[in-house]
Write a protein that holds these residues in place. Sequence first.
Motif, PDB file in Angstrom:
ATOM      1  N   ASN A  90       2.120  -7.760   8.595  1.00 36.86           N
ATOM      2  CA  ASN A  90       2.235  -6.165   8.909  1.00 36.86           C
ATOM      3  C   ASN A  90       2.804  -5.402   7.416  1.00 36.86           C
ATOM      4  O   ASN A  90       4.028  -5.657   7.296  1.00 36.86           O
ATOM      5  CB  ASN A  90       3.210  -5.828   9.844  1.00 36.86           C
ATOM      6  N   PRO A  91       2.076  -4.701   6.709  1.00 36.96           N
ATOM      7  CA  PRO A  91       2.614  -3.961   5.571  1.00 36.96           C
ATOM      8  C   PRO A  91       3.431  -2.998   5.878  1.00 36.96           C
ATOM      9  O   PRO A  91       4.209  -2.426   4.745  1.00 36.96           O
ATOM     10  CB  PRO A  91       0.949  -3.643   4.834  1.00 36.96           C
ATOM     11  N   SER A  92       3.631  -2.570   6.946  1.00 37.51           N
ATOM     12  CA  SER A  92       4.507  -1.333   7.377  1.00 37.51           C
ATOM     13  C   SER A  92       5.906  -1.765   7.788  1.00 37.51           C
ATOM     14  O   SER A  92       6.777  -1.239   7.992  1.00 37.51           O
ATOM     15  CB  SER A  92       4.128  -0.771   8.730  1.00 37.51           C
ATOM     16  N   ASP A  93       5.875  -3.248   7.433  1.00 33.61           N
ATOM     17  CA  ASP A  93       7.540  -3.912   7.780  1.00 33.61           C
ATOM     18  C   ASP A  93       8.659  -3.057   6.920  1.00 33.61           C
ATOM     19  O   ASP A  93       8.133  -2.583   5.654  1.00 33.61           O
ATOM     20  CB  ASP A  93       7.440  -5.309   7.235  1.00 33.61           C
ATOM     21  N   ASN A  94       9.627  -2.972   7.481  1.00 35.44           N
ATOM     22  CA  ASN A  94      10.677  -2.107   6.614  1.00 35.44           C
ATOM     23  C   ASN A  94      10.856  -2.618   5.199  1.00 35.44           C
ATOM     24  O   ASN A  94      11.000  -1.963   4.262  1.00 35.44           O
ATOM     25  CB  ASN A  94      11.792  -1.777   7.441  1.00 35.44           C
ATOM     26  N   ASN A  95      11.158  -4.085   5.149  1.00 35.05           N
ATOM     27  CA  ASN A  95      11.482  -4.808   3.954  1.00 35.05           C
ATOM     28  C   ASN A  95      10.410  -4.386   2.790  1.00 35.05           C
ATOM     29  O   ASN A  95      10.619  -4.156   1.866  1.00 35.05           O
ATOM     30  CB  ASN A  95      11.922  -6.541   4.220  1.00 35.05           C
ATOM     31  N   LEU A  96       9.045  -4.642   3.341  1.00 36.98           N
ATOM     32  CA  LEU A  96       8.172  -4.588   2.485  1.00 36.98           C
ATOM     33  C   LEU A  96       7.985  -3.025   1.988  1.00 36.98           C
ATOM     34  O   LEU A  96       7.524  -2.664   0.719  1.00 36.98           O
ATOM     35  CB  LEU A  96       6.926  -4.757   3.209  1.00 36.98           C
ATOM     36  N   SER A  97       8.170  -2.402   2.964  1.00 40.37           N
ATOM     37  CA  SER A  97       8.456  -0.564   2.507  1.00 40.37           C
ATOM     38  C   SER A  97       9.071  -0.480   1.559  1.00 40.37           C
ATOM     39  O   SER A  97       8.859   0.327   0.445  1.00 40.37           O
ATOM     40  CB  SER A  97       8.216   0.200   3.680  1.00 40.37           C
ATOM     41  N   LEU A  98      10.309  -0.951   1.792  1.00 39.45           N
ATOM     42  CA  LEU A  98      11.594  -0.923   0.690  1.00 39.45           C
ATOM     43  C   LEU A  98      10.945  -1.175  -0.603  1.00 39.45           C
ATOM     44  O   LEU A  98      11.398  -0.684  -1.665  1.00 39.45           O
ATOM     45  CB  LEU A  98      12.841  -1.305   1.119  1.00 39.45           C
ATOM     46  N   MET A  99      10.446  -2.262  -0.564  1.00 41.11           N
ATOM     47  CA  MET A  99      10.183  -3.045  -1.851  1.00 41.11           C
ATOM     48  C   MET A  99       9.168  -2.296  -2.666  1.00 41.11           C
ATOM     49  O   MET A  99       9.242  -2.171  -3.767  1.00 41.11           O
ATOM     50  CB  MET A  99       9.649  -4.614  -1.805  1.00 41.11           C
ATOM     51  N   ARG A 100       8.156  -1.998  -1.806  1.00 38.43           N
ATOM     52  CA  ARG A 100       7.149  -1.031  -2.611  1.00 38.43           C
ATOM     53  C   ARG A 100       7.793   0.527  -3.164  1.00 38.43           C
ATOM     54  O   ARG A 100       7.136   0.839  -4.124  1.00 38.43           O
ATOM     55  CB  ARG A 100       5.956  -0.790  -1.590  1.00 38.43           C
ATOM     56  N   ALA A 101       8.730   0.844  -2.298  1.00 34.24           N
ATOM     57  CA  ALA A 101       9.281   2.024  -2.677  1.00 34.24           C
ATOM     58  C   ALA A 101      10.079   2.048  -4.273  1.00 34.24           C
ATOM     59  O   ALA A 101       9.979   2.727  -4.994  1.00 34.24           O
ATOM     60  CB  ALA A 101      10.257   2.611  -1.762  1.00 34.24           C
ATOM     61  N   ARG A 102      10.744   0.771  -4.249  1.00 32.61           N
ATOM     62  CA  ARG A 102      11.240   0.266  -5.555  1.00 32.61           C
ATOM     63  C   ARG A 102      10.344   0.324  -6.664  1.00 32.61           C
ATOM     64  O   ARG A 102      10.670   0.777  -7.806  1.00 32.61           O
ATOM     65  CB  ARG A 102      12.189  -0.882  -5.281  1.00 32.61           C
TER      66      ARG A 102
END
Length: 197
Positions: free
Chosen positions: A14-26
């Motif tokens: 799930n690309p909407s996962d919170n951890n993945l979203s935070l990684m992409r934001a960084r």
Amino acid sequence: MDEFQKMLAGELYNPSDNNLSLMRARTRKLIDNFNHSSFEEEQSRLKLLKSLLGKAGNNISIHQNFYCDYGCNIYVGSNFFANYDCVILDCAEVHFGDNCMLGPQVGIYTATHPLDPIERASGLESAKPIHIGNDCWIGGHATINPGVTLGNNVVVASGSVVTKSFGHNLVIGGNPARVIRELKCSSGTTPEEKEAK
């Protein structure tokens, strides 16, 4: 497994996962800083790249604009050059050997989606790693698709779409890419001929 581990394992995630979203934001913040930096700020640009990439060898140069998803899944050898507007979707690992050059607007895509429309609409996706050998030159506007491995000394003609893996010492081109010609090593023999001696 968490979603990041699923992603790297090639499973649906799930690309909407919170951890993945935070990684992409960084990653986007680092990319934004890099893309808006001056070429005169060579040391700070290099520092940004090294904090972005999973591994960076000596003597690397990437022109603006550069885009990727995570950065930490990109492993670059020494003497690496990427020209303007390179895009690397690194949802799986992307490995480059030494002495690799990318022309302008090269796209390297590990990300893929389910073929089933209902599964695709769920938002789940997956990724397949890409491996580029030593001494490779990928021409402008070429696209490398998920799961591709290129051997050493492969030249990809500009505008090509590479949908499958290829061995060493080749010029490939077209859509889909095919072998155009074989290349000799600088010693005048192919790796296979060397092994036979």
